[in-house]
Design an enzyme around this catalytic site. Structure first.
Site, PDB file in Angstrom:
ATOM      1  N   GLU A 153       0.821  -1.216   0.000  1.00 21.98           N
ATOM      2  CA  GLU A 153       0.000   0.000   0.000  1.00 21.98           C
ATOM      3  C   GLU A 153       0.860   1.273   0.000  1.00 21.98           C
ATOM      4  OE1 GLU A 153      -3.866  -1.917   2.332  1.00 21.98           O
ATOM      5  OE2 GLU A 153      -2.532  -0.535   3.392  1.00 21.98           O
ATOM      6  N   GLU A 312      -6.948  -7.617  -0.987  1.00 22.62           N
ATOM      7  CA  GLU A 312      -7.380  -7.496   0.401  1.00 22.62           C
ATOM      8  C   GLU A 312      -8.793  -6.938   0.448  1.00 22.62           C
ATOM      9  OE1 GLU A 312      -5.096  -5.254   3.198  1.00 22.62           O
ATOM     10  OE2 GLU A 312      -3.169  -5.957   2.426  1.00 22.62           O
TER      11      GLU A 312
END
Length: 673
Positions: A153, A312
């Site tokens: 991320e 995710e």
């Protein structure tokens, strides 16, 4: 040709982040047994494990990772193997405290979280390259390896550092981008407020200033910070490509507009082998499934329409919002299959087993604290079986209906200080236009403003404050060649340097819209205006009004009151073979639908009135066949009309005429040729 499909994965991806290092090895056998029971096909390993893999500088311990990868392979589970460079060890920061980022206010962050990285740090780059090289050499040919997962991320929680090392990097970046200090002065408009520079050494990052800093400097710094993170990704990716050929490399994006505003995903999408995304429901009272669909459509668009992967999401509640409700029965599967409908090649979660310690111990997981005698676990097992039954759609592509223009650089620029009103927000307009199209049951592609738009009968532009001359020409050519365009207010205003286009607003979009704007007149808090149409109907606008002058466009709706009373509020301009609409005030979703209904008529898009609100119908198509997804987000049973017969894959029944979809359920039909 680069490999874009996880190596050795012949089904849809199903699993999650697996952190065996948080548990004694006695738990590992239980984990893989449960993975087999749930139908897990792939897990992500090692993302936060740098301190264990390299406990001291240059000393490596791969024994535990060897054992877990071997165990996963023996049990038929593929591995998305992380380079753990999002979380350098404590010893690294002790030796290199300068690698901790500095805030705009001049405060250096401390060690003890994640993602605390100065991406300009030479020491960080060298250490990241070393651990990545060691991992690639050891596991390049491991039989469990399906995918390399670089970092985690990017941009969350820190994207920009303002230290002296970054200042030096920024100066080099400016020279590469602009070519000279004189060009920087011109691009930034430094004649204003006497900000002129005579050497690069005089230029610093846009640190805290007593009043508003130079907006063009701030915009360029966002570009620099994004480019610096991307440079670090490429460095790790290139090591992996060289030492582990044939295994695709990714990093997990966060494209949801409410979750990441520091990364230009159009640029990043060109760098990864496989686009992957993380998505979490934002439970702020709005319809969460609409934001989910928007994030999935945006991710697919970043992937160029190709299949991508949801790497995710959550089985139930998260732990980082002000309020974190559990998902309702069936919602986890519905969320997961909504992503698959919109192009994902599976559904992965954070995480496999719920943590007992640390900041995310209350974040839901596939194996919750309640264990296997729980609703969440039973739904996980059912979802695994459902995804297994959908393996045949791998490689097919989601079929879009319309396009929405979006650009991160425009969002960055519009978010800077001293704009006409703090009540206008680019993401809010994007949300509103997307929700209107969603409620018309149209599947949306997102597009860069300079991209080829010719495939779409309708293109909407909800907020494009920064519009390059090339983008303006592109949108004009789209309309001239027969397209239908809908543009919202405060678009077309500035160029790539945040300089106002010469002449009247809306700058780069004047010609295509056939109008000029003499002035804006934002409304006060709580104020609204009424606009009336040719049939006497009225709509309500708020936040924004304009003094529009027709230059070929014709008024369709007119301000009935407010500062611009009697002036055009919504216009329509015939240009070449197409039509351009302009909406000069903020309309809610219901009012936007009135305007988009007329635009859809211009575009030849038939209304889909037979589909109820909050029932999604999305199609994937390709060599594997045609697959129709019907997702019922309501509390009522519905019937979805079918234009062809087929087999419903989650239940095995023949489908013809109408497809029954129970409340809260999903049905997937493989249509007969």
């Amino acid at each position: 040709m680069r490999e874009t499909t996880p190596k050795g994965l012949h089904r849809l991806a199903f699993g999650g982040d697996y952190n065996p290092e948080q548990w004694p090895e006695s738990v590992w056998q239980e984990d893989v047994r449960l993975m087999r029971e749930a139908g897990v096909t792939m897990v992500s390993v090692g993302i936060f494990s740098w301190a264990l893999l390299e406990p001291e500088p240059g000393t490596y311990d791969f024994g535990w990772l060897d054992r877990i990868l071997g165990l996963l392979h023996e049990n038929g589970v593929r591995v998305d193997l992380g380079t753990p460079t999002v979380a350098p060890p404590a010893w690294f920061y002790r030796a290199h405290p300068e690698a901790l980022p500095v805030s705009r206010e001049g405060v250096r962050y401390s060690y003890g979280s994640r993602g605390a990285i100065c991406h300009s740090s030479p020491a960080y780059r060298e250490a990241a390259a070393r651990i990545t090289t060691q991992l690639a050499r050891r596991y390049a040919t491991h039989p469990a390896l399906a995918l390399w997962h670089v970092h985690n991320e990017y941009g969350v929680p820190v994207s920009a550092c303002y230290c002296d090392t970054c200042a030096d990097g920024f100066r080099r970046w400016l020279d590469a981008r602009h070519g000279s200090v004189e060009a920087v002065n011109e691009a930034w408009g430094t004649a204003f407020w006497g900000q002129h520079y005579t050497s690069y050494e005089q230029i610093d990052p846009p640190r805290l200033t007593p009043t508003v800093g130079n907006p063009a400097q701030q915009l360029d710094y966002r570009r620099f910070a994004d480019a610096t993170m991307r440079e670090n990704f490429r460095a790790e990716r290139d090591v992996l490509h060289r030492l582990s050929p044939g295994v695709p490399v990714t990093t997990n994006f966060m494209t949801a507009l409410s979750q990441s505003d520091s990364v230009d995903y159009w640029a990043w999408g060109r760098e990864v082998d496989l686009v992957t995304n993380d998505h979490y429901l934002i439970t702020d009272g709005r319809r969460t499934h609409v934001n989910l669909a928007m994030a999935a459509d945006l991710t697919r668009s970043v992937a160029g329409g190709a299949p991508w992967l949801l790497l995710e999401h959550s089985t139930s509640g998260v732990n980082w919002q002000p309020r974190n409700p559990a998902k309702r029965p069936g919602e986890m599967a519905r969320n997961s299959l909504a992503h698959v409908a919109r192009g994902s090649e599976g559904a992965m979660f954070f995480q496999w087993r719920q943590s007992r310690r640390g900041a995310e111990k209350f974040h839901s997981s596939m194996v919750p604290h309640a264990g296997t005698d729980s609703r969440v676990w039973r739904e996980v097992v059912r979802l695994g079986a459902d995804l297994d039954s959908l393996a045949g759609l791998r490689g097919t592509r989601t079929v879009p209906d319309v396009a929405m223009v979006w650009d991160w650089h425009s969002w960055w620029a519009q978010s800077l200080e001293w704009r006409p009103t703090e009540d206008h927000e680019a993401r809010e307009r994007a949300d509103a236009f997307y929700e209107t199209l969603y409620d018309r049951h149209l599947t949306v592609d997102f597009a860069h403003p300079e991209a080829d738009l010719s495939a779409y009968p309708l293109v909407v532009v909800p907020a494009l404050y920064l519009t390059t001359e090339a983008a303006g020409r592109n949108l004009r050519e789209y309309v001239e060649n027969g397209g239908t365009l809908v543009v919202s207010y405060f678009s077309g205003i500035v160029d790539e340097h945040d300089a106002v286009h010469p002449g009247a607003y809306p700058g780069a979009l004047r010609d295509v819209l056939g109008l000029t704007v003499e002035e804006w007149s934002p409304l006060g808090e709580g104020e609204s205006v009424r606009i009336t149409g040719p049939d006497g109907a009225s709509l309500t606008g708020d936040v924004w009004t304009e003094f529009v002058v027709e230059r070929g466009a014709r008024p369709v709706w007119t301000y009935a009151d407010g500062p611009a009373a009697g002036r055009p509020a919504v216009t329509r301009h015939r240009l070449g073979e197409g039509t351009a609409w302009y909406v000069s005030t903020r309309l809610d979703v219901a009012s936007l639908d009135v305007i988009l209904s007329a635009a859809c008529e211009d575009a030849g898009i038939e209304p889909r009135v037979e589909l109820p609100r909050d029932v999604e119908v999305v199609r994937r198509s390709g060599d594997g066949g045609d697959f129709l997804f019907a997702l019922n987000h309501t509390a009522h049973d519905v019937k979805v009309p079918l234009e062809a017969t087929g087999i419903e894959l989650l239940g095995g029944e023949h489908a013809a005429g109408h497809l029954p979809v129970p409340a809260g359920a999903v049905r997937v039909v493989r249509l007969d040729a």
